[in-house]
Write a protein that holds these residues in place. Sequence first.
Motif: not given
Length: 671
Positions: A495-500, A613-623
């Motif tokens: 679900e990481l790629p979808s929620q991301f 948790v994964l998608d919030a952390d990953a998108f934070q990196y982009f932000k």
Amino acid sequence: MQNPLLENFQTPYQSAPFNEIKEEHFLPAFQELIKISEKEIDDIVKNPEAPTFANVIEALAFSGEKLDVVSGIFFNLNSAETTDEIQKIAQEVSPLLTEYSAKISQNEQLFEKIKKVYDEKEKYELNEEQQTLLKETYKGFVRSGALLNESDKEKFKIISIELSKKSLQFGQNVLAETNNYFKHITDEKDLAGIPAPILEQYREEAKERNLDGFVITLQYPSYLPLMTYAENRELRKELALANGKKSFNNNEFDNQNLIKEIVGLKQEKAALLGYKNYADYVLEERMAKSPDKVYTFLNELLEKAKPFAEKEIEELKSLAKADGIDEMESYDHAYYAEKLRKQKFDIDDEELKPYFQLEKVQEAVFGLASKLFQLEFKETDKIQKYHEEVKTYEIFENGEFKALLYVDYFPRKGKRAGAWMTSFKNQFKKNGENSRPHISVVCNFSKPTADTPSLLTFQEVTTLFHEFGHALHGVLANTTYPNLSGTSVKWDFVELPSQFLENFCYEPEFLKTFAKHYKTGETLPDEKINKIAASKNFLEGYQTLRQIGFGLLDMAYHSKNEKINDIKTFEVQETKATNLYPSNPETAMSTSFSHIFQGGYSAGYYSYKWAEVLDADAFQYFKENGIFNPEIAAKYKVLLSSGGTKDPMELYINFRGSEPKVESLLKRAFG
């Protein structure tokens, strides 16, 4: 009888020849392809040469290729365009496929060869993907009963066949209950509060049934607007009861006993393999590893989220009280949530919908994939379709063909509810050729009417981005072996790629590129865009508690070895810590909980929150570095294209530079 499913497809990209396929082709095709695939296995077993990685592990990975393609076609039709005949064939085919799988996984001579290669792996100088394939192949056989004695192997096979039949039956019962109910209304006054475009949708539904007035169904685009906008509380109650009673009606479509049977069979299966319970068996192959870790994760989130959720519900109750409602019920939630959202952010779905024309939202998601991953989408009419509403696209990367994409957006009688991504064909590399995937995205959005195109609620916008995130996982796949390709990853990573991808929907600079009024072309005003961004965490506490409740119920079914006497009692007991409304004795959620009793989420529903948790952390990196940052996008593309070739935590650390932090989710959700 000539059978197109048994021939090489003479179509562009060897896509499914839907125009030539008839229902009567499926059963004989499965019977013949199972024989062909069994012959391929037999050839591996009888090969007189010493077992090697190439002649055992690779040969097995590429076996049954045509059977996989036909299975993809058939089971996708069973979800998106089913008929009574297809459902009947599914009941015949599922046990055949389960038996075929059991024959392979319990083939002692084949397992001996696999074990020999596994035991001698050091001598093969395997690359990382080959090592993963070998480890997963060996482990897969052990988890499918290869080490059991003959008597237990037979038991394992019988259990697997029964589970496949009963899971199918569960889904068919839910679909039947969804299709069998409709509410016919002749007096428009009963529908006070419901916006004009939704009323038009209800009129269209009535016309299709040769009725005057309005018809509401339990299909999501019909049901949800009624629950959100109808001032008529009794009507909301009636629809909520009908929805909550799906397969809980003590009729031929009742799922209560089926749930007990499915849970019991899963427990038997786990016990045969030496596990304490089915959750232990499942979680061994997940990032979470154990039920204890899942419970710890869910309970930690519950502790953090519950105070926020209780505060949110108090706000809703005060609105209801002003309307004279002393005891707010679950069927009041969506109605007062929409009122509060409008009050807080001065936006409502119907006001926003004209700015989210389906075609424009699709353009936006295609454009995002182009910006991040250099993909180009071209609609084509040369690909055969299973329904006239389906659209097909060729996807290219730097001029090179990358994938086929099918999109299927509108509800139909033969389509199950919800939204999903699936594939008709996986990606793999063989004989020097990179065979590209055929991906499908299926949703249930409001159909266009004579006067209006399909307009999406903002939640539906995020749904399309979600499913397209899964699609990108398939489209970008670049692995050698089909069983490690695309979404073939650990379930709590999938679900990481979808929620991301959903995160982009809340970014003002991106929203402005596509939120345009379908009539005037005017961009959604900045004030509204900023309010959408601000509303991202609206009722986040309640939504978190709801997801935790589903996760706890799922874990209870699959980790507690107690006998379940009554489904409703069990459900109430296991979700009481997350329930903020009184439970209605006439309804049960479990009996239509298809994710865990029909789909693959048994002992895995927690993965939605885990992936958050994964998608919030990953998108934070982009932000932190720019949401379209090309260097970070390139690293993320590697994560997506790697499929299941590496441990997901290793993939994540390679992308992010560190393990994901639960604080990223808590910060995003609760500030």
